[in-house]
Design an enzyme around this catalytic site. Structure first.
Site, short mmCIF file in Angstrom:
data_model
loop_
_atom_site.label_atom_id
_atom_site.label_comp_id
_atom_site.label_asym_id
_atom_site.label_seq_id
_atom_site.Cartn_x
_atom_site.Cartn_y
_atom_site.Cartn_z
N GLY A 23 0.83 -1.19 0.00
CA GLY A 23 0.00 0.00 0.00
C GLY A 23 0.87 1.24 0.00
O GLY A 23 2.08 1.18 0.23
N SER A 66 7.49 5.43 -3.13
CA SER A 66 6.80 4.19 -3.46
C SER A 66 6.94 3.86 -4.94
O SER A 66 6.96 4.75 -5.80
CB SER A 66 5.31 4.33 -3.11
OG SER A 66 4.56 3.29 -3.69
N GLU A 68 4.76 2.80 -6.70
CA GLU A 68 3.51 3.17 -7.36
C GLU A 68 3.43 4.67 -7.66
O GLU A 68 2.37 5.18 -8.03
CB GLU A 68 2.32 2.77 -6.48
CG GLU A 68 2.19 1.29 -6.22
CD GLU A 68 1.71 0.50 -7.42
OE1 GLU A 68 1.67 1.08 -8.53
OE2 GLU A 68 1.39 -0.67 -7.25
#
Length: 212
Positions: A23, A66, A68
């Site tokens: 996450g 991250s 992402e």
């Protein structure tokens, strides 16, 4: 902003939205993006570890961002109203991503904060530009999108809204799976769903003063 990242990280762990280091969370403030670093457990995350990048993704300070980050950047580029993004791997939302291509308009709080129909983005490997493109396409103007075989992304005008959207989406996904198991369920009409969404955006929503 770094303190808010830490508070949000604690929130997603305490609410069972993630396990381990998976996450990620980001906040856009002025000309910078504050985002959780790659591979750091949330329970040892400190403010000086929080990664800071510019709007083009250039690293400014903190640990490496991250993996992402491309998806976060693409959302911010296409959604001027979004100032916070929360990516989690909750059980029910992820399960829905395996068995359906969307969650229909089921309950009022869901359509108000998330949008009338929550779509599932086509699968692409994590951290890729393909995933970023698929996410933005499926997200549209909503505040939530399911990632096929992956998890959930919610967005908000501030971090509070994005976190609330995560909880509401996970609750809605759980309800949807129960309804599918029963085999028969009702949905809100498209007209009512649009009316409720507009009511939330135009009068019900509360916005923090320092989002930008």
């Amino acid at each position: 902003m770094k303190k808010k990242i830490l508070e949000a990280s604690k929130f997603i762990v305490e609410n069972g939205l993630v396990k381990g280091t998976w996450g990620n969370i980001s906040i856009r403030y002025e000309d910078k993006i504050y985002i959780t670093p790659s591979g750091i457990p949330y329970d040892i995350l400190t403010e000086d570890m929080v990664s800071v990048v510019d709007l083009k993704g250039n690293h400014i300070e903190g640990l490496n961002p991250s993996s992402e980050l491309p998806t976060h950047l693409e959302i911010y580029r296409t959604r001027e109203d979004v100032n916070a993004i929360v990516h989690t791997h909750p059980i029910f939302s992820t399960t829905v991503s395996l068995v359906a291509d969307h969650i229909p308009p089921l309950i009022e709080d869901s359509v108000m904060i998330l949008g009338s129909k929550i779509l599932v983005a086509e699968y692409a490997l994590a951290g890729t530009e393909d995933l970023a493109i698929n996410v933005v396409k499926a997200l549209g103007n909503n505040n939530a999108v399911l990632l096929k075989n992956h998890g959930l992304i919610t967005v908000g005008v501030d971090i509070k809204e994005a976190l609330t959207a995560s909880l509401v989406c996970e609750k809605t996904a759980e309800i949807y799976l129960y309804a599918l198991n029963i085999g028969k369920f009702s949905t809100l009409s498209e007209e009512d769903a649009i009316m409720l969404r507009n009511k939330y955006l135009n009068s019900y929503r509360q916005i923090e003063k320092d989002v930008r």
